[in-house]
Design an enzyme around this catalytic site. Structure first.
Site, short mmCIF file in Angstrom:
data_model
loop_
_atom_site.label_atom_id
_atom_site.label_comp_id
_atom_site.label_asym_id
_atom_site.label_seq_id
_atom_site.Cartn_x
_atom_site.Cartn_y
_atom_site.Cartn_z
N GLU A 99 2.02 1.95 3.99
CA GLU A 99 2.08 2.95 4.01
C GLU A 99 2.14 3.81 5.61
O GLU A 99 2.38 3.53 6.31
CB GLU A 99 0.78 4.06 4.30
N GLU A 156 -8.15 0.54 2.37
CA GLU A 156 -8.65 1.13 4.39
C GLU A 156 -10.28 0.76 3.74
O GLU A 156 -10.96 1.92 3.93
CB GLU A 156 -8.08 2.29 4.35
C1 GLA Z 1 -4.57 6.82 3.98
C2 GLA Z 1 -4.79 6.57 2.28
C3 GLA Z 1 -4.06 6.74 1.45
C4 GLA Z 1 -3.88 8.40 1.76
C5 GLA Z 1 -3.61 8.61 3.10
C6 GLA Z 1 -2.77 10.02 3.29
O1 GLA Z 1 -3.67 6.02 4.71
O2 GLA Z 1 -4.53 5.00 2.38
O3 GLA Z 1 -4.64 6.79 0.53
O4 GLA Z 1 -4.94 9.33 1.46
O5 GLA Z 1 -4.08 7.77 4.08
O6 GLA Z 1 -2.51 9.99 4.79
#
Ligand code: GLA
Ligand code: ZN
Length: 669
Positions: free
Chosen positions: A305, A148
């Site tokens: 995710e 991210e």
């Molecule tokens: C993001 C991050 C993860 C985690 C999630 C939690 O997407 O990439 O590492 O912190 O949020 O929701």
């Protein structure tokens, strides 16, 4: 890559490295749920390089091998999203400087300068080693570059890089002064060295500077990412991706697509609490993102995710009600995802995310969530022939990051909120209510291949957008342009002449004024007598009301109140062999359903399924020969399906007779 959907998610077992029994317990659960893919190494730098230059890949190597023995694929991350303490202590330049020029302390993640040569070098060395060690491991299937990407750094190194970037863009300081109108407030720059990134203690009211700074942040982040990619490519040919975020305002993702082999994103909707609990709006809002990310490369993407239970960072850690996990996961698949991956496989036992939902919780027992995941795994295997197929949309709606930066960064016309996203969501819902697939694209994305193109609040026209829109209509396309479009150029300077810039004749009208309505205040759009769409209802208008003078267009709806009563709220004009529609305000949700229903046949688009009630969505993936239709019901009640919907079709999952709330039907057509 495998023939099955990738099913699994982020796994960070270095947290229980000294408990090999936990790893084995997890593996047993993975098998029960049908997990076939894990993402490793996202936050492992401190283990991989415990001291500067001393690498230790033994644990990672063990876990990758163990996964391989169990038939589980690995998406391998580069760990640049969080750095070890030694690095920050020895090289403070790797830490970020905030816009008020304070150097951050060590802590958190994503707290690094993406310009710092030291940071880039340390990441390069580590990534190359990872590439060498694991780039050919049998069960490693892709590189997950960093995590991210986001945020910005205002350190002296970044200032220099910004100035160089501006130098290249403008050539001379005189040109920059002219394009930014630095004569305003006597802010003429003498040289590029006069320029500083926006700061609350300095220049923060120059919109052209702010816009170019955001562009630079994207440029520099892509540059950083490209170096990471080059390093992993040193010994490995595996495909690369990076995980992107929901409607993230800090980066223009359209600039990332060319450097990546496939797109992936992290999806955390507020099921049950978002939009006042209206699941239909949550689903639509979510679908906009799926379509946006898919459209970046027009091929299958990865849901990298999502949360299997409740997130811990939203206002409410609201549990996903039974069925929601499946519906949300299959929504991604319906829109073109080839994976259903979660954050996370197992809960941390302490730390910031210890209450973040996971497939396996600290009890280590089989939970409700695990049982639902197991069922979901079965469903994904049932529909595995869908994997790899694409969505071919004939309608597109523009959602352009640069334009939004400029529009939202401007003072006026409504500092209390322009409601771009709300407007976009209403339009999107209207389009989807016709039972059609929709691409969500940047304004530089090619327009050919679309029959209907919707341009909501495209404030900035750049790179000849007006010319391309004009050609689209002239060549027979149906163009829909809304209020506050074609206002400013790429430097956020207002276009001289009639507006929307370059489209006044295409739309058959020109803007004269725009009125901001206070929160709670509305106008009405009433049907224009004898209007060409046969519109009969009145609709509420809110937020912004543009006033336009008609030249050749005919009104469809007109304002019902105020001094601009009788001016068009919606209009239609013929242009070339196409048609151009204009919408002057943000209208209530129902308008867009009625409006698109009345024009869709004329666009020449065949719906996937027509006659959908609110909350039921239909999408189609195709492999060139077979079409796979997904129908999902995000409304609160069961819907009885018309027997014609799937008659004669091969049902892959679900019932063709009834679609329960949060149910999914998949059939081949
Ligand atoms: C993001 C991050 C993860 C985690 C999630 C939690 O997407 O990439 O590492 O912190 O949020 O929701
Ligand atoms: Zn920096």
């Amino acid at each position: 890559m495998s023939a099955e959907f990738h099913f699994g998610g982020d796994y960070n077992p270095e947290q229980w490295m000294d408990h090999p029994d936990i790893l084995e317990e997890d593996i047993r659960h993975f098998h029960r749920m049908g997990i076939n893919t894990v993402t490793l190494n996202v936050f492992s730098w401190a283990f991989l390089e415990p001291e500067e230059g001393r690498y230790d890949f033994s644990f990672l190597s063990f876990v990758i091998k163990r996964m391989g023995e169990e038939g589980i694929s690995v998406i391998l991350a580069t760990p640049s999203g969080a750095r070890p303490k030694w690095l920050a202590a020895k090289y403070p330049e790797v830490l970020r400087v905030t816009d008020d020029r304070r150097r951050m302390l060590f802590g958190e993640r994503h707290n690094h300068c993406y310009t710092s040569p030291v940071y880039r070098e340390k990441v390069r060395l580590l990534n190359e080693r990872l590439s060498e060690e694991f780039g050919h491991a049998e069960n490693v299937i892709a590189w997950h570059i960093s995590n991210e990407y986001g945020g910005e750094c205002h350190c002296p190194l970044c200032q220099d890089a910004f100035r160089n970037w501006l130098r290249k863009r403008y050539g001379s300081i005189e040109e920059l002064n002219r394009r930014w109108n630095n004569a305003f407030w006597s802010h003429i720059c003498r040289s590029f060295d006069d320029i500083e990134s926006p700061s609350p203690i300095g220049e923060h009211k120059n919109p052209s500077l702010a816009l170019d700074w955001k562009r630079f942040v994207t440029y520099q982040t892509v540059d950083f990412m490209s170096e990471e990619i080059k390093a992993v490519r040193k010994y490995s040919e595996l495909p690369v991706t990076t995980n992107m975020m929901y409607d993230y305002d800090g980066l223009d993702y359209s600039r990332f697509a060319d450097s990546l082999d496939f797109i992936s994103w992290d999806n955390y909707p507020s099921w049950g609490t978002g939009f006042g609990g209206d699941g239909v709006l949550v689903a639509a809002d979510n679908a906009i993102e799926h379509d946006y990310f898919r459209s970046l490369k027009n091929k299958p993407f990865f849901l990298m995710e999502s949360c299997p239970a409740a997130t811990n960072w939203q206002p409410y850690s609201h549990l996903k009600r039974p069925g929601v996990l499946e519906a949300a996961s299959l929504e991604a698949v319906a829109h073109g995802s080839d994976s259903v991956l979660f954050f996370q496989m197992r809960n941390s036992y302490a730390g910031y995310e210890k209450f973040h939902g996971a497939l396996i919780d600290n009890s280590g027992r089989c939970t409700r969530v695990m049982k639902e995941a197991e069922e979901l795994g079965k469903k994904l295997r049932m529909i595995s022939r869908v994997k790899g197929s694409i969505v071919h949309a004939e309608a597109a709606v523009i959602n352009d990051r640069e334009s939004r930066w400029a529009m939202e960064g401007a003072a006026g016309p409504r500092n209390a909120g322009l409601h771009f996203r709300d407007n976009l969501r209403r339009i999107y819902l209207g389009l989807r209510s016709c039972g059609i697939d929709v691409d969500v694209i940047d304004s530089e994305h090619p327009f050919d291949g679309y029959k209907l193109l919707v341009v909501p609040m495209l404030y900035m026209f750049r790179s000849g957008a007006e010319q391309r829109l004009r050609e689209f209509a002239a060549d027979g396309g149906t163009l829909v342009v809304t209020h506050w479009s074609g206002v400013a150029d790429e430097c956020d300077a207002v276009y001289p002449g009639l507006s929307p810039h370059g489209l006044a004749d295409v739309l058959g009208l020109y803007r004269t004024e725009i009125d901001a309505l206070a929160d709670g205040k509305t106008n009405t759009a009433v049907p224009a007598a004898g209007n060409k769409l046969g519109m009969k209802r009145s609709y509420e208008c809110s937020v912004l009301a543009e006033v336009a003078e008609l030249t050749s267009a005919s009104p469809v709806l007109v304002y019902g109140d105020d001094f601009y009563k009788g001016y068009p709220a919606a209009a239609v004009n013929s242009y070339g062999s196409g048609r151009a529609y204009y919408i002057a305000s943000m209208l209530e949700e129902g308008f867009y359903a009625d409006f698109f229903a009345s024009i869709i046949a004329g666009c020449g688009i065949e719906p996937v399924v027509s006659g959908l009630p609110r909350g039921v969505f239909a999408s189609r993936r195709t492999d060139g020969e077979k079409n796979f239709v997904f129908m999902q019901n995000f409304s609160a009640s069961e819907v009885i399906l018309d027997s014609s919907v799937a008659s004669g079709c091969r049902i892959i999952a679900g019932s063709p007779e009834r679609l329960p709330s949060y149910g999914t039907l998949v059939f081949e057509k």
